[in-house]
Design a protein around this motif. Structure first.
Motif, mmCIF file in Angstrom:
data_model
loop_
_atom_site.group_PDB
_atom_site.id
_atom_site.type_symbol
_atom_site.label_atom_id
_atom_site.label_comp_id
_atom_site.label_asym_id
_atom_site.label_seq_id
_atom_site.Cartn_x
_atom_site.Cartn_y
_atom_site.Cartn_z
ATOM 1 N N CYS A 63 0.888 11.705 -7.709
ATOM 2 C CA CYS A 63 0.374 11.699 -6.351
ATOM 3 C C CYS A 63 0.997 12.594 -5.705
ATOM 4 N N HIS A 64 1.258 14.056 -6.529
ATOM 5 C CA HIS A 64 2.121 14.791 -6.340
ATOM 6 C C HIS A 64 1.157 15.572 -5.596
ATOM 7 N N ILE A 65 1.566 15.774 -4.256
ATOM 8 C CA ILE A 65 1.346 17.518 -3.505
ATOM 9 C C ILE A 65 2.025 18.199 -2.922
ATOM 10 N N ARG A 66 2.623 19.391 -3.352
ATOM 11 C CA ARG A 66 3.209 20.252 -2.618
ATOM 12 C C ARG A 66 3.105 20.697 -1.869
ATOM 13 N N ILE A 67 3.212 21.551 -1.216
ATOM 14 C CA ILE A 67 2.664 22.765 -0.260
ATOM 15 C C ILE A 67 4.054 23.458 0.421
ATOM 16 N N VAL A 68 3.756 24.576 0.733
ATOM 17 C CA VAL A 68 4.890 25.411 1.175
ATOM 18 C C VAL A 68 3.826 26.109 3.038
ATOM 19 N N ILE A 69 4.632 26.310 3.669
ATOM 20 C CA ILE A 69 4.302 25.959 5.285
ATOM 21 C C ILE A 69 4.736 26.845 5.279
ATOM 22 N N GLY A 70 3.650 27.771 6.415
ATOM 23 C CA GLY A 70 3.889 29.556 6.888
ATOM 24 C C GLY A 70 3.924 29.495 8.795
ATOM 25 N N SER A 71 4.400 30.593 9.083
ATOM 26 C CA SER A 71 4.329 30.207 10.760
ATOM 27 C C SER A 71 3.400 31.780 10.527
ATOM 28 N N TRP A 72 2.877 31.903 11.506
ATOM 29 C CA TRP A 72 1.665 33.116 11.924
ATOM 30 C C TRP A 72 2.849 33.878 13.014
ATOM 31 N N GLY A 73 4.102 33.274 13.971
ATOM 32 C CA GLY A 73 4.167 33.861 14.359
ATOM 33 C C GLY A 73 5.802 34.391 13.864
ATOM 34 N N SER A 74 7.064 33.969 12.811
ATOM 35 C CA SER A 74 7.091 34.391 11.548
ATOM 36 C C SER A 74 6.455 35.941 11.332
#
Length: 191
Positions: A12-23
């Motif tokens: 049940c392994h789901i990994r994400i990288v979160i980005g920011s539009w501002g950065s």
């Protein structure tokens, strides 16, 4: 028991990288996104927001508008998450119970092979954790196996030697109005 828990956590392994539009637009040190976040390690979105803050994100300022920069654990060809909110993704996965339940996770993966992530979200919005009611996996089945399963469940009485003349593959396809092939078998979606 520990081996079972390790297997479950890998399933049940789901990994994400979160980005920011501002950065991203400011070309600062967070422009490349967060570190990989294991979604099954968090109970609430606030815990993820706290982790992002620890990583230097200004959640209530420059980094308010977040996006999914990268994802692992979901079939990439069926999940167009380019404009999806990471918060909405996480909350949908939590509500569906796929991060805690290996069977639901397997059903979701098969479902995403034949339907879209939007269809999955709609099912979760309509039915909550019961989104997978009336969805059945026949792992390892082909159309012949599926036809035999339906035939046997119908309790037809045919002499054994005549079964060699019956086309179970054609019968499976014919009876599978709500069934589709996926990479590991057949999925039947009755709604």
């Amino acid at each position: 028991m520990e081996e079972l828990n390790d297997r479950h956590n890998n399933m049940c392994h789901i990994r994400i990288v979160i980005g920011s539009w501002g950065s991203y637009n400011a070309c600062n040190q967070r422009a490349l996104g967060s570190s990989w976040l294991d979604l099954n390690k968090y109970n609430t979105w606030n815990e993820i927001a706290e982790e992002l803050t620890r990583q230097g994100f200004d959640i209530k300022g420059l980094d308010e508008e977040l996006f999914i920069q990268d994802i692992e654990g979901l079939p990439s060809d069926s999940t167009n998450l380019d404009y999806a909110s990471p918060k909405e993704l996480f909350e949908t996965l939590k509500e569906s119970c796929v991060l805690e339940d290996e069977n639901k996770f397997d059903i979701m993966l098969a479902y995403l092979e034949v339907r879209s992530f939007t269809d999955f979200e709609d099912a979760v919005k309509q039915h909550g954790e019961n989104w997978d009611d009336d969805i059945y996996l026949y792992k390892g089945y082909d159309w012949d196996d599926f036809g035999r399963e339906i035939f046997n469940n119908q309790c037809y009485q045919i002499e054994e030697h005549l079964l060699d003349f019956f086309d179970f593959e054609a019968y499976g396809r014919y009876m599978g109005d709500y069934a589709e092939e996926y990479s590991d078998g057949i999925i039947e979606i009755s709604r």
